[in-house]
Write an enzyme that holds these catalytic residues in place. Structure first.
Site, PDB file in Angstrom:
ATOM      1  N   PHE A 169       0.808  -1.219   0.000  1.00  0.00           N
ATOM      2  CA  PHE A 169       0.000   0.000   0.000  1.00  0.00           C
ATOM      3  C   PHE A 169       0.841   1.269   0.000  1.00  0.00           C
ATOM      4  CE2 PHE A 169       0.852  -0.181   4.536  1.00  0.00           C
ATOM      5  CZ  PHE A 169       0.760   1.128   4.989  1.00  0.00           C
ATOM      6  N   LYS A 170       2.064   1.171   0.489  1.00  0.00           N
ATOM      7  CA  LYS A 170       2.885   2.367   0.622  1.00  0.00           C
ATOM      8  C   LYS A 170       3.343   2.921  -0.721  1.00  0.00           C
ATOM      9  CE  LYS A 170       4.017   0.998   5.260  1.00  0.00           C
ATOM     10  NZ  LYS A 170       4.988   0.689   6.303  1.00  0.00           N
ATOM     11  N   ASP A 171       3.198   2.132  -1.781  1.00  0.00           N
ATOM     12  CA  ASP A 171       3.535   2.638  -3.119  1.00  0.00           C
ATOM     13  C   ASP A 171       2.682   3.849  -3.490  1.00  0.00           C
ATOM     14  OD1 ASP A 171       5.599   0.847  -3.910  1.00  0.00           O
ATOM     15  OD2 ASP A 171       4.099  -0.710  -4.306  1.00  0.00           O
ATOM     16  N   THR A 211       7.843   0.001   3.831  1.00  0.00           N
ATOM     17  CA  THR A 211       8.198   1.395   3.550  1.00  0.00           C
ATOM     18  C   THR A 211       9.524   1.487   2.806  1.00  0.00           C
ATOM     19  OG1 THR A 211       6.990   2.318   5.431  1.00  0.00           O
ATOM     20  CG2 THR A 211       8.814   3.609   4.608  1.00  0.00           C
ATOM     21  N   LEU A 229       4.318   6.824  -1.659  1.00  0.00           N
ATOM     22  CA  LEU A 229       5.745   7.059  -1.889  1.00  0.00           C
ATOM     23  C   LEU A 229       6.075   7.324  -3.344  1.00  0.00           C
ATOM     24  CD1 LEU A 229       7.068   4.657   0.811  1.00  0.00           C
ATOM     25  CD2 LEU A 229       7.613   7.085   0.614  1.00  0.00           C
TER      26      LEU A 229
END
Length: 537
Positions: free
Chosen positions: A135-137, A170, A140
């Site tokens: 999900f952090k894509d 992350t 970021l």
């Protein structure tokens, strides 16, 4: 909705209804040391200099009419609309914002970016279709492009050193968002032996010269996070290396994540105004906090569920009012193996009715004792804002097995924690309940195999290819100075390069007459040296 959260949301009590204003939202530290900063400054600064986190000074609103208009838009265009509420032309011109968001979304493997599907009787928001399958894509990719834009338009003299800590996802998402970007060095700390093998390979197989992976020996994620915070609190080091943050302490991360709450709401609702509930696997609190801000903007978000594994400091807070630090337990959902949630300070600030003095007192007490206890009206307010549930390893594995057998759907262990939470709370039988699937199950094959054996699917080709690629990483002791020395070495900020920079800066400040004197002096020295060696021959 709590009116005090909308009016005067931060330290500067300005009106929230500034949607038509040409000025961007400003930001202040939760601890009161910095106030009224613009978006560019907050993104480039990361952590406030007083160790607080930046929060918006007011919250823009989204109207029901706007939500209706956005329903037919693509993900990228919805994201632009949401971010534009906070970021106006004085910070990022609209054309540039559109470019940043659309380029970020183009890196995903599906046009929907974050598809919403029905599994059983509830919905699942798939957040794992980006470059690193997590999900952090979403945030970021955007943060990397914001960094690039700000550096190219005058920030930091075009130079930034990103220092981040990761419990698994992350790090790789930051690396893929920053690899090869001009003027940026990216240093990622991870606890040695405490991330999954695939998560480590996603970081250490990236060959770009500006990427530096550091395994912190005998450390936990919290140790890595503490090193990052200590580095931001050191003005000399911070200024020397031009320090920036990619962890969710950076406000841009939280803002970017609000976009998929709005998007998924628009995909699900059958009638205007109907509320949608979200269950969020939670470690550092940034993801569920984004849902909280979406709700404060006016999106009809119902219940926000904080789903934890055995590292349940947040569940203990929302169920008993006890935010008490304990030792980290190593689990099958390593990205949630966190005993202190950095982003929780933002919520505590709002729980303190945006009083930075109260918040600073709470954090000082917590940092010295490891305990923060809420009771009475404060606890009641927190329990109105969030529900919570805890799923241990046995429950998580049972949930993975159940969903594979019933629905032929494989959950990663983190996502399974979120699904278990809605089951425990009796909320799994509604399409308006959304469980966030935060990572692709193939990133955690050992955990999934404990529930479903043999593993029924082959990994995506991008993950399978990791095993054929060379890796590179550095190891550092669990020590702030050791990490800072490493950062200086890798970013060219050592004393020798500083001396060179100082000499060059002195030349840059000389006027024409001074430069002429220096030039003549250098010429005389060169001529004298040449004559000396000619005579010696």
């Amino acid at each position: 909705m709590n009116n005090w959260l909308i009016r005067g949301f931060g330290n500067n009590s300005s009106s929230s209804n500034n949607n038509s204003s040409s000025s961007s939202i400003t930001y202040s530290s939760t601890r009161g040391g910095q106030v009224g900063l613009d978006f560019r400054s907050v993104v480039m600064t990361g952590l406030a200099h007083d160790r607080g986190l930046f929060v918006p000074d007011s919250i823009p609103t989204v109207t029901p009419e706007e939500l209706a208009e956005w329903k037919s838009l693509t993900y990228a265009d919805v994201a632009v609309k949401v971010i534009r509420k906070f970021v106006k032309d004085d910070q990022v011109p609209l054309d540039n914002l559109v470019d940043i968001v659309h380029r970020s979304c183009a890196s995903f493997r599906t046009e929907e970016v974050t598809p919403v599907i029905k599994v059983g009787e509830h919905s699942i928001l798939e957040l794992f279709h980006g470059p690193t399958f997590a999900f952090k894509d979403v945030a970021l990719q955007m943060l990397g492009n914001f960094f690039e834009y700000f550096l190219s338009t005058g920030s930091n003299d075009g130079r930034l050193t990103v220092l981040g800590a990761t419990s698994g996802d992350t790090g790789s998402a930051a690396i893929y968002g920053l690899r090869g970007k001009k003027g940026i060095h990216c240093v990622i700390l991870f606890p040695d032996g405490r991330v999954s093998e695939i998560q480590e390979r996603q970081m250490t197989t990236v060959p770009d010269d500006n990427i530096h992976c550091v395994a912190v020996v005998d450390g936990t994620f919290d140790d890595c996070q503490d090193i990052v915070k200590a580095s931001f609190a050191n003005p000399e080091f911070r200024n020397e290396v031009k320090l920036g943050a990619v962890n969710s302490i950076n406000w841009c991360r939280v803002l970017a994540q609000t976009t998929y709450y709005v998007w998924s709401y628009l995909r699900i609702i059958s009638e205007p105004g109907k509320e949608v509930n979200f269950s969020v696997p939670t470690g550092n609190f940034g993801d569920v906090l984004a849902g909280y801000y979406a709700k404060q903007m006016g999106v009809p978000v119902g219940k926000l569920i904080v789903a934890t594994n055995e590292n349940d400091i947040l569940h203990r807070f929302f169920s008993k009012g006890e935010y008490h630090r304990e030792q980290i337990a190593k689990t099958i959902s390593p990205s949630m193996d966190i005993c202190v949630s950095s982003n929780f300070e933002r919520y505590l600030f709002h729980l303190a009715k945006n009083d930075s003095k109260t918040l600073a007192g709470w954090m000082k007490n917590f940092e010295s004792t490891g305990k923060l206890t809420m009771e009475g009206d404060l606890l009641k307010q927190a329990q109105q804002d969030f529900l919570s549930a805890r799923a241990d390893t046995e429950t998580t594995l049972a949930t993975i097995k159940e969903y594979h057998e019933k629905y032929q759907y494989l959950l990663c262990p983190h996502s399974a924690v979120g699904v278990s939470a809605v089951q425990q709370l009796g909320m799994a039988n509604s399409i308006e309940t959304v469980c966030l699937a935060t990572a692709h199950e193939a990133k955690f094959p050992a955990a999934v195999k404990r529930a479903v054996d043999p593993h029924p699917t082959a990994p995506p080709k991008e993950l399978a290819a990791l095993w054929d690629q060379p890796t590179r990483k550095n190891k550092c002791p669990n020590n702030v100075k050791a990490v800072q020395d490493f950062v200086k070495e890798k970013t060219g900020s050592s004393s020798s390069s500083n001396n060179s920079n100082n000499i060059l800066s002195k030349f840059a400040t000389m006027d024409v007459k001074q430069l002429l004197y220096v030039s003549v002096g250098v010429s005389v020295f060169a001529l004298t040296t040449q004559l000396f060696f000619t005579k010696r021959r």
